[in-house]
Motif scaffolding. Structure first.
Motif, short mmCIF file in Angstrom:
data_model
loop_
_atom_site.label_atom_id
_atom_site.label_comp_id
_atom_site.label_asym_id
_atom_site.label_seq_id
_atom_site.Cartn_x
_atom_site.Cartn_y
_atom_site.Cartn_z
N SER A 156 0.82 -1.22 0.00
CA SER A 156 0.00 0.00 0.00
C SER A 156 0.84 1.26 0.00
N CYS A 157 2.15 1.14 -0.24
CA CYS A 157 3.02 2.30 -0.13
C CYS A 157 3.07 3.10 -1.43
N MET A 158 3.54 4.34 -1.32
CA MET A 158 3.85 5.18 -2.47
C MET A 158 5.21 5.82 -2.22
N MET A 159 6.08 5.79 -3.24
CA MET A 159 7.45 6.27 -3.10
C MET A 159 7.76 7.30 -4.16
N ARG A 160 8.67 8.20 -3.87
CA ARG A 160 9.20 9.08 -4.92
C ARG A 160 10.05 8.24 -5.86
N ALA A 161 9.76 8.34 -7.15
CA ALA A 161 10.52 7.54 -8.12
C ALA A 161 12.00 7.85 -8.07
N SER A 162 12.33 9.10 -7.86
CA SER A 162 13.74 9.50 -7.82
C SER A 162 14.47 8.82 -6.68
N ALA A 163 13.82 8.71 -5.51
CA ALA A 163 14.44 8.05 -4.36
C ALA A 163 14.57 6.56 -4.59
N LEU A 164 13.53 5.94 -5.15
CA LEU A 164 13.56 4.50 -5.40
C LEU A 164 14.68 4.14 -6.38
N ARG A 165 14.87 4.97 -7.39
CA ARG A 165 15.95 4.70 -8.34
C ARG A 165 17.32 5.01 -7.74
N GLN A 166 17.37 5.98 -6.84
CA GLN A 166 18.65 6.31 -6.21
C GLN A 166 19.17 5.15 -5.37
N VAL A 167 18.27 4.35 -4.78
CA VAL A 167 18.71 3.19 -4.00
C VAL A 167 18.75 1.93 -4.86
N ASP A 168 18.67 2.10 -6.20
CA ASP A 168 18.78 0.99 -7.16
C ASP A 168 17.63 0.00 -7.07
N GLY A 169 16.45 0.48 -6.72
CA GLY A 169 15.27 -0.38 -6.75
C GLY A 169 15.38 -1.53 -5.77
N TYR A 170 14.80 -2.67 -6.17
CA TYR A 170 14.78 -3.86 -5.32
C TYR A 170 16.05 -4.66 -5.51
N SER A 171 16.64 -5.10 -4.42
CA SER A 171 17.87 -5.87 -4.47
C SER A 171 17.59 -7.29 -4.96
N ILE A 172 18.48 -7.80 -5.81
CA ILE A 172 18.33 -9.15 -6.36
C ILE A 172 19.34 -10.05 -5.67
N ASP A 173 18.86 -10.89 -4.77
CA ASP A 173 19.73 -11.76 -3.99
C ASP A 173 18.86 -12.83 -3.36
N ARG A 174 19.21 -14.09 -3.54
CA ARG A 174 18.41 -15.17 -2.96
C ARG A 174 18.33 -15.06 -1.45
N ARG A 175 19.32 -14.41 -0.83
CA ARG A 175 19.30 -14.24 0.62
C ARG A 175 18.30 -13.19 1.07
N LEU A 176 17.66 -12.53 0.09
CA LEU A 176 16.67 -11.50 0.41
C LEU A 176 15.26 -11.88 -0.04
N LEU A 177 15.07 -13.13 -0.47
CA LEU A 177 13.75 -13.56 -0.88
C LEU A 177 12.76 -13.45 0.28
N ARG A 178 11.59 -12.87 0.00
CA ARG A 178 10.50 -12.63 0.94
C ARG A 178 10.83 -11.57 1.97
N VAL A 179 11.99 -10.95 1.88
CA VAL A 179 12.28 -9.80 2.74
C VAL A 179 12.71 -8.62 1.86
N GLU A 180 12.29 -8.64 0.59
CA GLU A 180 12.70 -7.59 -0.34
C GLU A 180 12.22 -6.21 0.09
N ASP A 181 11.02 -6.14 0.65
CA ASP A 181 10.51 -4.85 1.12
C ASP A 181 11.27 -4.39 2.36
N TYR A 182 11.54 -5.32 3.26
CA TYR A 182 12.29 -5.01 4.47
C TYR A 182 13.65 -4.42 4.12
N HIS A 183 14.34 -5.04 3.18
CA HIS A 183 15.65 -4.55 2.76
C HIS A 183 15.53 -3.20 2.05
N LEU A 184 14.46 -3.02 1.30
CA LEU A 184 14.26 -1.74 0.61
C LEU A 184 14.13 -0.60 1.60
#
Length: 268
Positions: A156-184
């Protein structure tokens, strides 16, 4: 398609029963300057066919992508982000519903509070029998709040696109599966951004009250690893390592106890 104020990104997977209803909740928004970017992630049902029908009926509103095979939510959302053109990026899950004022409230907040990079709000939990719980988060989370768990409702969140791209979006790592939002959220705060939780219900979250299923052990280990990372990088006190064991301890609880505590938390 003209550039919208808000791009809504949605991964869709095996959601043939809920996708149309979810989309209708977006059509009923009082804020109308949005586009929806759906990416189908290797479904085994008719999800893609239903999505194609929605896109055909609303070509001015909907962009439809498709993965060749199942990539998971991280990569799927990054594909959506790559083609999003909105100033703000909103999330939505295909089995949930947005209340009619959701986008309006979030846009108004970000427009009037440039010091915040993301906003979310309270959510009602519902199943086939109706609404059975409500959950909100701390109004102005800090980095320490993030350590104890995701402080924002991701879908249900809304983010500034500039900020989301500045942190390189969602991290791709099997160690982050199902915690992708938490890491974001951790990446947002590590980069100096802050978020805010509206103290009103804006979203309906699909969650069967009698569902005893839990995350698997790999996902619990991923959460514990992320907590260890936060402790090290933020230099939290040593005793926070005890709290980092919580995902494992919860996983050891008998199912009926886990279910009882989950329902009690939401109904309080």
């Amino acid at each position: 398609m003209k550039q919208p104020k808000v791009s809504i990104i949605m991964g869709i997977y095996n959601c043939e029963q809920t996708l149309q209803h979810c989309f209708e909740s977006l059509l009923q928004q009082t804020f109308t300057d949005w586009q929806l970017i759906m990416c189908e992630d290797g479904s085994q049902d008719n999800t893609y066919e239903i999505a194609k029908q929605i896109q055909k009926r609303h070509p001015e509103k909907v962009v439809l992508l498709r993965n060749q095979n199942n990539l998971g939510l991280n990569e799927t959302l990054n594909r959506c982000l790559a083609v999003a053109t909105g100033e703000y990026i909103a999330r939505q899950d295909a089995d949930d519903l947005s209340l009619s004022e959701r986008l309006r409230l979030e846009v108004d907040f970000l427009d009037s509070h440039p010091e915040y990079a993301l906003v979310s709000g309270r959510k009602d939990h519902f199943d086939e029998e109706g609404i059975w719980g409500n959950l909100g988060d701390v109004e102005k989370p800090t980095m320490k709040d993030i350590f104890f768990g995701p402080p924002f409702c991701h879908p249900s969140c809304m983010m500034r696109a500039s900020a989301l791209r500045q942190v390189d979006g969602y991290s791709i790592d099997r160690r982050l599966l199902r915690v992708e939002d938490y890491h974001l959220w951790y990446k947002f705060y590590r980069s100096g951004f802050n978020g805010y939780n509206l103290q009103q219900t804006i979203y309906l979250y699909a969650d069967a009250r009698n569902d005893y299923s839990k995350r698997n052990w790999q996902n619990r280990l991923n959460e514990m690893r992320l907590k260890h990372l936060i402790i090290r990088e933020v230099h939290l006190p040593w005793y926070y390592y005890v709290f980092a064991l919580r995902p494992i301890i919860v996983g050891l609880l008998p199912m009926p106890i886990y279910h009882h505590l989950h329902r009690r938390r939401l109904q309080n």
